[in-house]
Design a protein around this motif. Structure first.
Motif, PDB file in Angstrom:
ATOM      1  N   PHE A  88       0.859  -1.179   0.000  1.00 38.49           N
ATOM      2  CA  PHE A  88       0.000   0.000   0.000  1.00 38.49           C
ATOM      3  C   PHE A  88       0.894   1.227   0.000  1.00 38.49           C
ATOM      4  N   LEU A  89       0.637   2.139  -0.941  1.00 39.70           N
ATOM      5  CA  LEU A  89       1.438   3.354  -1.080  1.00 39.70           C
ATOM      6  C   LEU A  89       0.539   4.582  -1.068  1.00 39.70           C
ATOM      7  N   GLN A  90       0.786   5.459  -0.113  1.00 33.16           N
ATOM      8  CA  GLN A  90       0.119   6.755  -0.027  1.00 33.16           C
ATOM      9  C   GLN A  90       1.036   7.751  -0.719  1.00 33.16           C
ATOM     10  N   VAL A  91       0.591   8.315  -1.837  1.00 31.98           N
ATOM     11  CA  VAL A  91       1.414   9.226  -2.626  1.00 31.98           C
ATOM     12  C   VAL A  91       1.150  10.658  -2.165  1.00 31.98           C
ATOM     13  N   PHE A  92       2.215  11.350  -1.783  1.00 33.44           N
ATOM     14  CA  PHE A  92       2.091  12.721  -1.288  1.00 33.44           C
ATOM     15  C   PHE A  92       1.741  13.700  -2.407  1.00 33.44           C
ATOM     16  N   GLU A  93       0.912  14.679  -2.046  1.00 35.52           N
ATOM     17  CA  GLU A  93       0.534  15.789  -2.921  1.00 35.52           C
ATOM     18  C   GLU A  93      -0.069  15.319  -4.248  1.00 35.52           C
ATOM     19  N   ASP A 101      -0.989  14.423 -11.272  1.00 38.18           N
ATOM     20  CA  ASP A 101      -0.544  15.304 -10.196  1.00 38.18           C
ATOM     21  C   ASP A 101       0.930  15.138  -9.857  1.00 38.18           C
ATOM     22  N   GLN A 102       1.412  13.919  -9.917  1.00 41.16           N
ATOM     23  CA  GLN A 102       2.795  13.608  -9.558  1.00 41.16           C
ATOM     24  C   GLN A 102       3.400  12.662 -10.605  1.00 41.16           C
ATOM     25  N   PRO A 103       3.642  13.154 -11.831  1.00 42.61           N
ATOM     26  CA  PRO A 103       4.095  12.260 -12.903  1.00 42.61           C
ATOM     27  C   PRO A 103       5.420  11.556 -12.611  1.00 42.61           C
ATOM     28  N   ALA A 105       6.686  10.804  -9.667  1.00 44.62           N
ATOM     29  CA  ALA A 105       6.431   9.815  -8.615  1.00 44.62           C
ATOM     30  C   ALA A 105       5.683   8.609  -9.182  1.00 44.62           C
ATOM     31  N   ALA A 106       4.689   8.859 -10.037  1.00 46.04           N
ATOM     32  CA  ALA A 106       3.917   7.759 -10.624  1.00 46.04           C
ATOM     33  C   ALA A 106       4.803   6.865 -11.479  1.00 46.04           C
ATOM     34  N   LEU A 107       5.683   7.472 -12.278  1.00 45.19           N
ATOM     35  CA  LEU A 107       6.587   6.676 -13.108  1.00 45.19           C
ATOM     36  C   LEU A 107       7.549   5.868 -12.247  1.00 45.19           C
ATOM     37  N   ALA A 108       8.094   6.494 -11.207  1.00 45.38           N
ATOM     38  CA  ALA A 108       8.998   5.777 -10.303  1.00 45.38           C
ATOM     39  C   ALA A 108       8.274   4.631  -9.604  1.00 45.38           C
ATOM     40  N   MET A 109       7.023   4.866  -9.199  1.00 47.29           N
ATOM     41  CA  MET A 109       6.228   3.835  -8.534  1.00 47.29           C
ATOM     42  C   MET A 109       6.039   2.629  -9.464  1.00 47.29           C
ATOM     43  N   LEU A 110       5.620   2.894 -10.694  1.00 49.15           N
ATOM     44  CA  LEU A 110       5.387   1.798 -11.643  1.00 49.15           C
ATOM     45  C   LEU A 110       6.678   1.091 -12.007  1.00 49.15           C
ATOM     46  N   ASN A 111       7.753   1.843 -12.193  1.00 53.88           N
ATOM     47  CA  ASN A 111       9.041   1.212 -12.508  1.00 53.88           C
ATOM     48  C   ASN A 111       9.523   0.330 -11.365  1.00 53.88           C
ATOM     49  N   THR A 112       9.360   0.810 -10.141  1.00 51.09           N
ATOM     50  CA  THR A 112       9.753   0.011  -8.973  1.00 51.09           C
ATOM     51  C   THR A 112       8.941  -1.272  -8.904  1.00 51.09           C
ATOM     52  N   PHE A 113       7.637  -1.160  -9.077  1.00 49.05           N
ATOM     53  CA  PHE A 113       6.759  -2.331  -8.962  1.00 49.05           C
ATOM     54  C   PHE A 113       7.006  -3.330 -10.099  1.00 49.05           C
TER      55      PHE A 113
END
Length: 120
Positions: A88-93, A101-103, A105-113
């Motif tokens: 579970f990830l709560q993405v800030f701002e 809103d946070q492109p 962060a979203a790309l890093a999240m998907l790449n990590t997963f």
């Protein structure tokens, strides 16, 4: 709409990795409600998931930036059987549209997963 409530836990127990994320300013599907149902989900990793602390999720905004950005709070645990995991990830701002809103962060999240790397 299809109801996947009954197949979610068997998927976790059968080796499927699951990422649930929500923006911290999302008023449509708020992070508090999303986190609450992940904490109540009946699965073999529930005890470990619920006892796991929230960790700061850090990501590189871009490859040229030496400093990491705090992108949110995250917790994860593996199923005790079957090899699946729940994160579970709560993405800030970020609101309902995290990638808008946070492109970075979203790309890093998907790449990590998708590369099967840990969030902390």
């Amino acid at each position: 709409m299809k109801n996947y409530q009954q197949v979610f836990t068997p998927m976790l127990e059968d080796g499927i990795r699951v990422l649930i994320y929500a923006g911290d300013v999302d008023f449509i599907c708020n992070w508090i409600g999303n986190k609450a149902w992940t904490l109540q989900l009946p699965w073999t990793g529930k005890r470990d998931f619920n006892s796991e602390a929230d960790h700061q999720w850090m990501y590189q905004a871009d490859e040229s930036s030496p400093a990491a950005t705090v992108g949110g709070l995250v917790r994860t645990a593996s199923a005790r059987s079957g090899g699946g995991s729940l994160t579970f990830l709560q993405v800030f701002e970020a609101g309902h549209m995290v990638p808008m809103d946070q492109p970075a962060a979203a790309l890093a999240m998907l790449n990590t997963f998708t590369s099967n790397k840990g969030f902390y």
